[in-house]
Scaffold this active site. Structure first.
Site, PDB file in Angstrom:
ATOM      1  N   ASP A  16       0.855  -1.182   0.000  1.00 51.98           N
ATOM      2  CA  ASP A  16       0.000   0.000   0.000  1.00 51.98           C
ATOM      3  C   ASP A  16       0.895   1.238   0.000  1.00 51.98           C
ATOM      4  O   ASP A  16       1.721   1.402   0.899  1.00 51.98           O
ATOM      5  CB  ASP A  16      -0.857  -0.047   1.277  1.00 51.98           C
ATOM      6  CG  ASP A  16      -1.797   1.130   1.398  1.00 51.98           C
ATOM      7  OD1 ASP A  16      -1.594   2.161   0.723  1.00 51.98           O
ATOM      8  OD2 ASP A  16      -2.748   1.016   2.197  1.00 51.98           O
ATOM      9  N   ASN A  30      -5.628  13.410 -10.352  1.00 48.84           N
ATOM     10  CA  ASN A  30      -6.282  13.939 -11.561  1.00 48.84           C
ATOM     11  C   ASN A  30      -5.980  15.429 -11.612  1.00 48.84           C
ATOM     12  O   ASN A  30      -5.426  15.990 -10.671  1.00 48.84           O
ATOM     13  CB  ASN A  30      -7.789  13.643 -11.560  1.00 48.84           C
ATOM     14  CG  ASN A  30      -8.483  14.262 -10.369  1.00 48.84           C
ATOM     15  OD1 ASN A  30      -8.442  15.475 -10.173  1.00 48.84           O
ATOM     16  ND2 ASN A  30      -9.109  13.434  -9.542  1.00 48.84           N
ATOM     17  N   VAL A  39      -5.562   5.395  -5.404  1.00 52.02           N
ATOM     18  CA  VAL A  39      -4.349   5.878  -4.741  1.00 52.02           C
ATOM     19  C   VAL A  39      -4.569   7.293  -4.202  1.00 52.02           C
ATOM     20  O   VAL A  39      -4.210   7.611  -3.060  1.00 52.02           O
ATOM     21  CB  VAL A  39      -3.172   5.887  -5.750  1.00 52.02           C
ATOM     22  CG1 VAL A  39      -1.976   6.628  -5.185  1.00 52.02           C
ATOM     23  CG2 VAL A  39      -2.777   4.468  -6.131  1.00 52.02           C
ATOM     24  N   ASP A  40      -5.156   8.127  -5.025  1.00 50.36           N
ATOM     25  CA  ASP A  40      -5.395   9.530  -4.684  1.00 50.36           C
ATOM     26  C   ASP A  40      -6.248   9.632  -3.410  1.00 50.36           C
ATOM     27  O   ASP A  40      -5.904  10.366  -2.466  1.00 50.36           O
ATOM     28  CB  ASP A  40      -6.132  10.163  -5.877  1.00 50.36           C
ATOM     29  CG  ASP A  40      -6.054  11.672  -5.896  1.00 50.36           C
ATOM     30  OD1 ASP A  40      -5.293  12.234  -5.099  1.00 50.36           O
ATOM     31  OD2 ASP A  40      -6.756  12.273  -6.734  1.00 50.36           O
ATOM     32  N   SER A 129      -2.202   5.243 -13.842  1.00 52.39           N
ATOM     33  CA  SER A 129      -3.218   5.110 -14.908  1.00 52.39           C
ATOM     34  C   SER A 129      -3.850   3.728 -15.057  1.00 52.39           C
ATOM     35  O   SER A 129      -4.767   3.564 -15.852  1.00 52.39           O
ATOM     36  CB  SER A 129      -2.667   5.541 -16.288  1.00 52.39           C
ATOM     37  OG  SER A 129      -2.637   6.944 -16.415  1.00 52.39           O
ATOM     38  N   THR A 130      -3.352   2.718 -14.309  1.00 50.62           N
ATOM     39  CA  THR A 130      -3.860   1.359 -14.542  1.00 50.62           C
ATOM     40  C   THR A 130      -5.107   1.012 -13.733  1.00 50.62           C
ATOM     41  O   THR A 130      -5.583  -0.124 -13.782  1.00 50.62           O
ATOM     42  CB  THR A 130      -2.777   0.290 -14.257  1.00 50.62           C
ATOM     43  OG1 THR A 130      -2.399   0.379 -12.873  1.00 50.62           O
ATOM     44  CG2 THR A 130      -1.564   0.479 -15.134  1.00 50.62           C
ATOM     45  N   GLY A 131      -5.642   1.981 -12.995  1.00 56.41           N
ATOM     46  CA  GLY A 131      -6.884   1.758 -12.256  1.00 56.41           C
ATOM     47  C   GLY A 131      -8.028   2.443 -12.983  1.00 56.41           C
ATOM     48  O   GLY A 131      -8.418   2.056 -14.082  1.00 56.41           O
TER      49      GLY A 131
HETATM   50  N1  AR6 Z   1      -1.407   1.525  -2.944  1.00 54.66           N
HETATM   51  C1  AR6 Z   1      -0.844   1.093  -4.090  1.00 54.66           C
HETATM   52  N2  AR6 Z   1      -1.529   0.909  -5.227  1.00 54.66           N
HETATM   53  C2  AR6 Z   1      -2.846   1.170  -5.220  1.00 54.66           C
HETATM   54  C3  AR6 Z   1      -3.532   1.641  -4.062  1.00 54.66           C
HETATM   55  C4  AR6 Z   1      -2.741   1.816  -2.877  1.00 54.66           C
HETATM   56  N3  AR6 Z   1      -3.271   2.262  -1.731  1.00 54.66           N
HETATM   57  N4  AR6 Z   1      -4.841   1.833  -4.376  1.00 54.66           N
HETATM   58  C5  AR6 Z   1      -4.981   1.491  -5.671  1.00 54.66           C
HETATM   59  N5  AR6 Z   1      -3.785   1.069  -6.183  1.00 54.66           N
HETATM   60  P1  AR6 Z   1      -5.897   4.518  -9.547  1.00 54.66           P
HETATM   61  P2  AR6 Z   1      -5.358   5.956 -12.079  1.00 54.66           P
HETATM   62  C6  AR6 Z   1      -3.452   0.669  -7.568  1.00 54.66           C
HETATM   63  O1  AR6 Z   1      -7.306   4.317  -9.940  1.00 54.66           O
HETATM   64  O2  AR6 Z   1      -5.701   4.771 -12.888  1.00 54.66           O
HETATM   65  C7  AR6 Z   1      -8.527   8.597  -8.889  1.00 54.66           C
HETATM   66  O3  AR6 Z   1      -9.895   8.785  -8.651  1.00 54.66           O
HETATM   67  C8  AR6 Z   1      -4.567   0.188  -8.459  1.00 54.66           C
HETATM   68  O4  AR6 Z   1      -4.697  -1.210  -8.342  1.00 54.66           O
HETATM   69  O5  AR6 Z   1      -5.585   4.947  -8.166  1.00 54.66           O
HETATM   70  O6  AR6 Z   1      -4.129   6.747 -12.427  1.00 54.66           O
HETATM   71  C9  AR6 Z   1      -7.802   9.911  -9.208  1.00 54.66           C
HETATM   72  O7  AR6 Z   1      -8.367  11.010  -8.511  1.00 54.66           O
HETATM   73  C10 AR6 Z   1      -4.060   0.591  -9.852  1.00 54.66           C
HETATM   74  O8  AR6 Z   1      -3.246  -0.422 -10.423  1.00 54.66           O
HETATM   75  O9  AR6 Z   1      -5.173   5.638 -10.501  1.00 54.66           O
HETATM   76  C11 AR6 Z   1      -7.981  10.053 -10.678  1.00 54.66           C
HETATM   77  O10 AR6 Z   1      -9.234  10.639 -11.009  1.00 54.66           O
HETATM   78  C12 AR6 Z   1      -3.169   1.774  -9.610  1.00 54.66           C
HETATM   79  O11 AR6 Z   1      -2.974   1.830  -8.203  1.00 54.66           O
HETATM   80  C13 AR6 Z   1      -7.958   8.619 -11.177  1.00 54.66           C
HETATM   81  O12 AR6 Z   1      -8.373   7.820 -10.073  1.00 54.66           O
HETATM   82  C14 AR6 Z   1      -3.730   3.099 -10.096  1.00 54.66           C
HETATM   83  O13 AR6 Z   1      -5.110   3.171  -9.872  1.00 54.66           O
HETATM   84  C15 AR6 Z   1      -6.557   8.191 -11.554  1.00 54.66           C
HETATM   85  O14 AR6 Z   1      -6.615   6.914 -12.100  1.00 54.66           O
END
Ligand code: AR6
Length: 182
Positions: A16, A30, A39-40, A129-131
């Site tokens: 995490d 974002n 993550v955000d 970007s992978t979420g």
């Molecule tokens: N620690 C490590 N990895 C994580 C965690 C954590 N606590 N939580 C999720 N992941 P994302 P994006 C992984 O959606 O795709 C937000 O709403 C997750 O499995 O966090 O860049 C922002 O405000 C995935 O592989 O980021 C933006 O609007 C990766 O982190 C948007 O999402 C990224 O997932 C950004 O989307």
């Protein structure tokens, strides 16, 4: 620990991001810089209001229209165990007129450049970007590993350790299958 690359300077881990004790952790933000999910959401929730306050200040002073995709900014880390948070905005897959790879590489490069400017030694990245932003993990692995290697080999910096942090074991395994580290 999972696996290392580039003589141990890159480490792939499962965990995490809010628990990482590094000079900087990277936030997959974002362009509003005002928080979100994934993550955000976790970084702002655990880090507390100080980070959001600094993000608002950055919006007011430097990026009134929002942080452009591929760019990065730095704040302190509030209650997180890290010292700084580097906020970057990944590309939304399928919405960038074919510039996805270029923009994702820019996220890694610009985040590393900010860490270098601040003379930081360790930085931990989530898989940008992978979420919510839908970037396929295989492609993201290729792009991110190449961008990181290029930066570490070319630029003047004090960065000793780049951690790539995956939330789940199978995400880390996907990365290991598709990365392009030499
Ligand atoms: N620690 C490590 N990895 C994580 C965690 C954590 N606590 N939580 C999720 N992941 P994302 P994006 C992984 O959606 O795709 C937000 O709403 C997750 O499995 O966090 O860049 C922002 O405000 C995935 O592989 O980021 C933006 O609007 C990766 O982190 C948007 O999402 C990224 O997932 C950004 O989307």
């Amino acid at each position: 620990m999972f696996e290392t690359f580039l003589d141990g300077r890159v480490r792939v881990l499962v965990g995490d991001i809010t628990r990482e004790r590094a000079d900087a952790v990277v936030n997959a933000a974002n362009s509003t810089l005002l928080g979100g999910g994934g993550v955000d959401g976790a970084i702002h929730r655990v880090g507390g209001g100080k980070i959001l306050e600094e993000c608002r200040e950055i919006r007011r002073k430097i990026y009134p229209e929002g942080l452009p995709t591929g760019e990065a900014v730095i704040t302190t880390a509030g209650n997180l165990p890290a010292r700084y948070v580097i906020h970057t905005v990944g590309p939304i897959y399928g919405m960038q007129d074919g510039r996805e790879a270029e923009l994702l590489a820019a996220c890694y490069r610009n985040s590393l450049a900010l860490a270098a400017e601040h003379a930081l030694a360790s930085i931990a990245f989530p898989s940008i970007s992978t979420g919510a932003f839908g970037y396929p993990r295989a492609e993201a692995a290729q792009v991110s590993s190449q961008a990181i290697e290029e930066f570490l080999k070319s630029a003047e910096h004090l960065i000793e350790e780049v951690r790539l942090l995956f939330f789940q074991q199978r995400d880390a395994e996907d990365f290991l299958r598709h990365q392009r580290f030499s």
